[in-house]
Design an enzyme around this catalytic site. Sequence first.
Site, mmCIF file in Angstrom:
data_model
loop_
_atom_site.group_PDB
_atom_site.id
_atom_site.type_symbol
_atom_site.label_atom_id
_atom_site.label_comp_id
_atom_site.label_asym_id
_atom_site.label_seq_id
_atom_site.Cartn_x
_atom_site.Cartn_y
_atom_site.Cartn_z
ATOM 1 N N TYR A 85 66.985 56.079 44.837
ATOM 2 C CA TYR A 85 66.204 55.324 43.833
ATOM 3 C C TYR A 85 66.660 55.599 42.400
ATOM 4 O O TYR A 85 66.096 55.072 41.451
ATOM 5 C CB TYR A 85 64.711 55.585 44.024
ATOM 6 C CG TYR A 85 64.091 54.805 45.179
ATOM 7 C CD1 TYR A 85 64.880 53.991 46.007
ATOM 8 C CD2 TYR A 85 62.738 54.877 45.459
ATOM 9 C CE1 TYR A 85 64.327 53.279 47.053
ATOM 10 C CE2 TYR A 85 62.166 54.165 46.509
ATOM 11 C CZ TYR A 85 62.982 53.355 47.294
ATOM 12 O OH TYR A 85 62.424 52.648 48.337
ATOM 13 N N ASP A 96 66.793 72.679 53.286
ATOM 14 C CA ASP A 96 66.549 71.425 54.007
ATOM 15 C C ASP A 96 65.037 71.298 54.228
ATOM 16 O O ASP A 96 64.433 72.154 54.875
ATOM 17 C CB ASP A 96 67.286 71.499 55.352
ATOM 18 C CG ASP A 96 67.113 70.239 56.178
ATOM 19 O OD1 ASP A 96 67.958 69.991 57.056
ATOM 20 O OD2 ASP A 96 66.133 69.489 55.945
ATOM 21 N N SER A 143 62.655 60.182 44.426
ATOM 22 C CA SER A 143 63.271 59.101 43.631
ATOM 23 C C SER A 143 64.616 59.447 42.994
ATOM 24 O O SER A 143 65.252 58.555 42.418
ATOM 25 C CB SER A 143 62.338 58.609 42.505
ATOM 26 O OG SER A 143 61.371 57.715 43.012
ATOM 27 N N THR A 144 65.056 60.704 43.048
ATOM 28 C CA THR A 144 66.309 61.059 42.326
ATOM 29 C C THR A 144 67.548 60.875 43.208
ATOM 30 O O THR A 144 68.649 61.249 42.807
ATOM 31 C CB THR A 144 66.256 62.514 41.822
ATOM 32 O OG1 THR A 144 66.157 63.404 42.938
ATOM 33 C CG2 THR A 144 65.076 62.729 40.884
ATOM 34 N N GLY A 145 67.377 60.280 44.370
ATOM 35 C CA GLY A 145 68.548 59.977 45.222
ATOM 36 C C GLY A 145 68.832 58.485 45.162
ATOM 37 O O GLY A 145 69.196 57.951 44.117
ATOM 38 N N VAL A 180 66.255 61.739 52.688
ATOM 39 C CA VAL A 180 65.306 62.705 53.279
ATOM 40 C C VAL A 180 64.370 61.996 54.262
ATOM 41 O O VAL A 180 63.953 62.568 55.267
ATOM 42 C CB VAL A 180 64.520 63.453 52.174
ATOM 43 C CG1 VAL A 180 63.515 62.560 51.454
ATOM 44 C CG2 VAL A 180 63.840 64.699 52.715
ATOM 45 N N ASP A 181 64.096 60.719 54.030
ATOM 46 C CA ASP A 181 63.264 59.921 54.945
ATOM 47 C C ASP A 181 63.910 59.896 56.334
ATOM 48 O O ASP A 181 63.269 60.177 57.355
ATOM 49 C CB ASP A 181 63.164 58.503 54.369
ATOM 50 C CG ASP A 181 62.103 57.644 55.032
ATOM 51 O OD1 ASP A 181 62.027 56.452 54.686
ATOM 52 O OD2 ASP A 181 61.370 58.153 55.897
HETATM 53 N N1 APR Z 1 65.914 68.106 52.459
HETATM 54 C C1 APR Z 1 65.595 68.106 51.143
HETATM 55 N N2 APR Z 1 66.005 67.151 50.286
HETATM 56 C C2 APR Z 1 66.785 66.167 50.791
HETATM 57 C C3 APR Z 1 67.162 66.089 52.151
HETATM 58 C C4 APR Z 1 66.681 67.121 52.993
HETATM 59 N N3 APR Z 1 66.965 67.146 54.301
HETATM 60 N N4 APR Z 1 67.937 64.979 52.321
HETATM 61 C C5 APR Z 1 68.054 64.402 51.108
HETATM 62 N N5 APR Z 1 67.376 65.121 50.190
HETATM 63 C C6 APR Z 1 67.235 64.920 48.752
HETATM 64 C C7 APR Z 1 68.296 64.093 48.064
HETATM 65 O O1 APR Z 1 69.481 64.877 47.885
HETATM 66 C C8 APR Z 1 67.574 63.805 46.757
HETATM 67 O O2 APR Z 1 67.669 64.931 45.901
HETATM 68 O O3 APR Z 1 66.040 64.200 48.521
HETATM 69 C C9 APR Z 1 66.108 63.667 47.199
HETATM 70 C C10 APR Z 1 65.603 62.222 47.245
HETATM 71 O O4 APR Z 1 66.664 61.369 47.681
HETATM 72 P P1 APR Z 1 66.412 60.173 48.733
HETATM 73 O O5 APR Z 1 66.163 60.746 50.072
HETATM 74 O O6 APR Z 1 67.541 59.213 48.566
HETATM 75 O O7 APR Z 1 65.042 59.518 48.260
HETATM 76 P P2 APR Z 1 64.731 58.508 47.053
HETATM 77 O O8 APR Z 1 65.683 58.638 45.925
HETATM 78 O O9 APR Z 1 63.264 58.692 46.791
HETATM 79 O O10 APR Z 1 64.995 57.068 47.713
HETATM 80 C C11 APR Z 1 64.087 56.639 48.697
HETATM 81 O O11 APR Z 1 65.829 56.115 50.257
HETATM 82 O O12 APR Z 1 65.957 57.087 52.310
HETATM 83 C C12 APR Z 1 65.546 55.949 51.642
HETATM 84 O O13 APR Z 1 63.725 55.141 52.965
HETATM 85 C C13 APR Z 1 64.054 55.780 51.741
HETATM 86 O O14 APR Z 1 64.164 53.606 50.779
HETATM 87 C C14 APR Z 1 63.802 54.948 50.530
HETATM 88 C C15 APR Z 1 64.756 55.549 49.504
#
Ligand code: APR
Length: 166
Positions: A121, A10, A117-119, A33-34
């Site tokens: 996005y 995490d 970006s791999t979540g 993660v945001d």
């Molecule tokens: N620790 C580490 N990695 C994490 C955590 C955590 N606590 N929570 C989520 N992740 C991982 C996800 O599993 C993924 O592999 O972070 C990676 C990025 O996923 P997202 O958080 O969805 O970010 P992203 O794909 O860049 O999308 C960004 O999502 O949360 C919103 O405000 C953000 O609009 C923006 C968009």
Amino acid sequence: MDRFEIIKGDLTLQKVDAIVNAANNSLLGGGGVDGAIHRAAGPGLLEECRGLNGCRTGEAKITMGYNLPAAWVIHTVGPVWQGGDNQEEKLLAQCYKNSLELAVKNGIKTVAFPSISTGAYRFPLYRAAEIVVGEIKSFLEADRILEKVYMVCFDETTYQAYKRLI
Ligand code: APR
């Protein structure tokens, strides 16, 4: 390459100088993660982000870490995957390069990234991992300041996608 390590965990628990947030252009929080970072840091983080006037895709901005173990948060905005013809790969590489440059500029020695970006996005994970590993490796070849860069993977699939490249 002992200065770059792939771990599973995490991001909000990492005891490093700076963690990198996968934010959106508003910098006003979100899910993934945001959301986890804002929950763990507390309201002071959002307060400081309000004063930053957003962040362009591929760019990076820095704040304090508040209640996080990390002293700093580097906020960067990854590209939304739109098929690959909109500079997504270049912008993703820029997220890591600009975040590392900002870290060095602020005297930061240890940095932990999520897989940007791999979540939400929807950037293809295996392609992202290739870009990221290449970008971090070339940055560390030219840099002598940073002591350690971590890729912190939240799930096994993401962890394996990066681990296989190291
Ligand atoms: N620790 C580490 N990695 C994490 C955590 C955590 N606590 N929570 C989520 N992740 C991982 C996800 O599993 C993924 O592999 O972070 C990676 C990025 O996923 P997202 O958080 O969805 O970010 P992203 O794909 O860049 O999308 C960004 O999502 O949360 C919103 O405000 C953000 O609009 C923006 C968009």
